[in-house]
Design a protein around this motif. Structure first.
Motif, mmCIF file in Angstrom:
data_model
loop_
_atom_site.group_PDB
_atom_site.id
_atom_site.type_symbol
_atom_site.label_atom_id
_atom_site.label_comp_id
_atom_site.label_asym_id
_atom_site.label_seq_id
_atom_site.Cartn_x
_atom_site.Cartn_y
_atom_site.Cartn_z
ATOM 1 N N HIS A 72 0.837 -1.208 0.000
ATOM 2 C CA HIS A 72 0.000 0.000 0.000
ATOM 3 C C HIS A 72 0.867 1.251 0.000
ATOM 4 C CE1 HIS A 72 -2.814 3.093 1.426
ATOM 5 N NE2 HIS A 72 -3.748 2.342 0.876
ATOM 6 N N LEU A 73 1.953 1.228 0.761
ATOM 7 C CA LEU A 73 2.864 2.375 0.764
ATOM 8 C C LEU A 73 3.483 2.591 -0.614
ATOM 9 C CD1 LEU A 73 4.709 2.002 4.187
ATOM 10 C CD2 LEU A 73 3.298 3.937 3.486
ATOM 11 N N LEU A 74 3.910 1.516 -1.250
ATOM 12 C CA LEU A 74 4.545 1.639 -2.557
ATOM 13 C C LEU A 74 3.558 2.102 -3.624
ATOM 14 C CD1 LEU A 74 6.822 -1.532 -2.556
ATOM 15 C CD2 LEU A 74 7.514 0.840 -2.225
ATOM 16 N N LEU A 75 2.308 1.665 -3.516
ATOM 17 C CA LEU A 75 1.304 2.038 -4.517
ATOM 18 C C LEU A 75 0.742 3.423 -4.282
ATOM 19 C CD1 LEU A 75 -0.767 -1.273 -4.893
ATOM 20 C CD2 LEU A 75 1.016 -0.400 -6.410
ATOM 21 N N HIS A 76 0.508 3.774 -3.007
ATOM 22 C CA HIS A 76 -0.246 4.995 -2.711
ATOM 23 C C HIS A 76 0.348 5.868 -1.607
ATOM 24 C CE1 HIS A 76 -3.437 3.489 -5.264
ATOM 25 N NE2 HIS A 76 -3.503 2.373 -4.555
ATOM 26 N N GLY A 77 0.983 5.275 -0.627
ATOM 27 C CA GLY A 77 1.305 6.003 0.588
ATOM 28 C C GLY A 77 2.532 6.878 0.523
ATOM 29 N N LEU A 78 3.462 6.603 -0.411
ATOM 30 C CA LEU A 78 4.697 7.365 -0.515
ATOM 31 C C LEU A 78 4.891 7.845 -1.941
ATOM 32 C CD1 LEU A 78 7.080 5.021 1.513
ATOM 33 C CD2 LEU A 78 6.018 7.128 2.342
ATOM 34 N N ASP A 79 5.425 9.063 -2.094
ATOM 35 C CA ASP A 79 5.728 9.545 -3.435
ATOM 36 C C ASP A 79 7.092 9.005 -3.874
ATOM 37 O OD1 ASP A 79 7.720 11.113 -2.228
ATOM 38 O OD2 ASP A 79 6.474 12.921 -2.211
ATOM 39 N N ASP A 80 7.545 9.424 -5.050
ATOM 40 C CA ASP A 80 8.778 8.872 -5.599
ATOM 41 C C ASP A 80 10.013 9.244 -4.801
ATOM 42 O OD1 ASP A 80 7.316 7.690 -7.545
ATOM 43 O OD2 ASP A 80 7.807 9.129 -9.133
#
Length: 290
Positions: A72-80
């Motif tokens: 979830h963090l990789l998909l939505h929770g954190l930016d690049d």
């Protein structure tokens, strides 16, 4: 022995909290937990995924929560750059997995009686309903304990869509995690008047535990995932199934994630690989990965 001070450690007389026992409920001959919604599970099996949908499948106590939060963090929770995305904090799945099979088809209304199964279900899953999963921001993430033919047929078909992430864990660690889940099993390790015991229930091919025998879960999941793994056999396209191991993730999370990205691509490192590296290094510096 003279000259040595000793101290007596206090011994607790408090009985350990009793954990949940099998419910006796079944769906299509599979033991299911108290929160299970049969109509929703059947509807989920007919879902037609789109290409960027991600399905996380894991056995109970197999590393579900941690792996869900990573994805979830990789998909939505954190930016690049590895910084939190504020609007993602209130999205479905941000605080933990929300199983499709645990959600009602219709919106939740009214108050649940304190201590009732519905109140406990809402304590874990909130007041989300199935359509909230369907309308989440793309790429959608579905985390579930369902397996085999209970997963969406449109995912499992050789010409289907979506990506499947399977989490596996050493079953010798799954057993004690189940035994001490939300307390200690009422029937103990070896059995008593409350039941046959955790070991017997766990090892039985007819295990009454939620979602049944972990060995059947692994076998059925392997059978279902085979066409998806084969989809990338020639190397021209990445396979639509990724198998991760809880122990490997725990040992070295950044390295394991980078390795999984490399396995999905051929040739030189891709822009996705570079973004993932920046995200994980940033998170590591900020203490989000121990």
């Amino acid at each position: 022995v003279t000259g040595v001070q000793t101290c007596a450690l206090p011994i607790s007389t408090e009985k350990p909290k009793a954990g949940p026992m099998p419910t006796g409920r079944r769906h299509k001959n599979v033991p299911v937990p108290f929160f299970f919604q049969p109509d929703t599970a059947d509807t989920f099996a007919t879902l037609e995924p789109v290409a960027d949908d991600v399905f996380l499948a894991s056995m109970p106590k197999g590393g579900t929560t941690w792996t869900h939060k990573i994805i979830h963090l990789l998909l939505h929770g954190l930016d690049d750059d590895g910084q939190p995305v504020p609007e993602a904090a209130s999205s479905i799945g941000a605080k933990g997995q929300v199983y499709p099979e645990a959600l009602p088809l219709e919106p939740v209304t009214g108050e649940a009686k304190p201590g009732s199964p519905e109140a406990i279900r809402r304590g874990f899953m909130g007041t989300w309903h199935y359509n909230d999963l369907l309308t989440q921001t793309a790429p959608r993430l579905f985390s579930t304990h369902l397996f085999g033919k209970m997963l969406p047929s449109g995912l499992l078909a050789p010409t289907g869509s979506g990506k499947l992430v399977v989490v596996l864990r050493n079953v010798k660690d799954v057993l004690p995690s189940l035994h001490f889940f939300r307390g200690e099993a009422k029937d103990g390790w070896l059995g008593n008047e409350h039941g046959p015991g955790s070991i017997a229930r766990f090892c039985s091919p007819e295990s009454p535990n939620a979602y049944g025998s972990v060995f059947s879960w692994i076998t059925e999941t392997e059978r279902a995932a085979a066409p998806l793994l084969a989809s990338g056999a020639e190397g021209s396209v990445p396979p639509r199934c990724l198998v991760v191991y809880y122990e490997h993730l725990k040992r070295d999370l950044p390295a394991e994630l980078e390795d999984r990205v490399r396995r999905r691509h051929t040739g030189e490192a891709t822009a996705e690989h570079d973004r993932l590296r920046r995200r994980e290094h940033s998170r590591h510096r900020r203490g989000l990965i121990d």
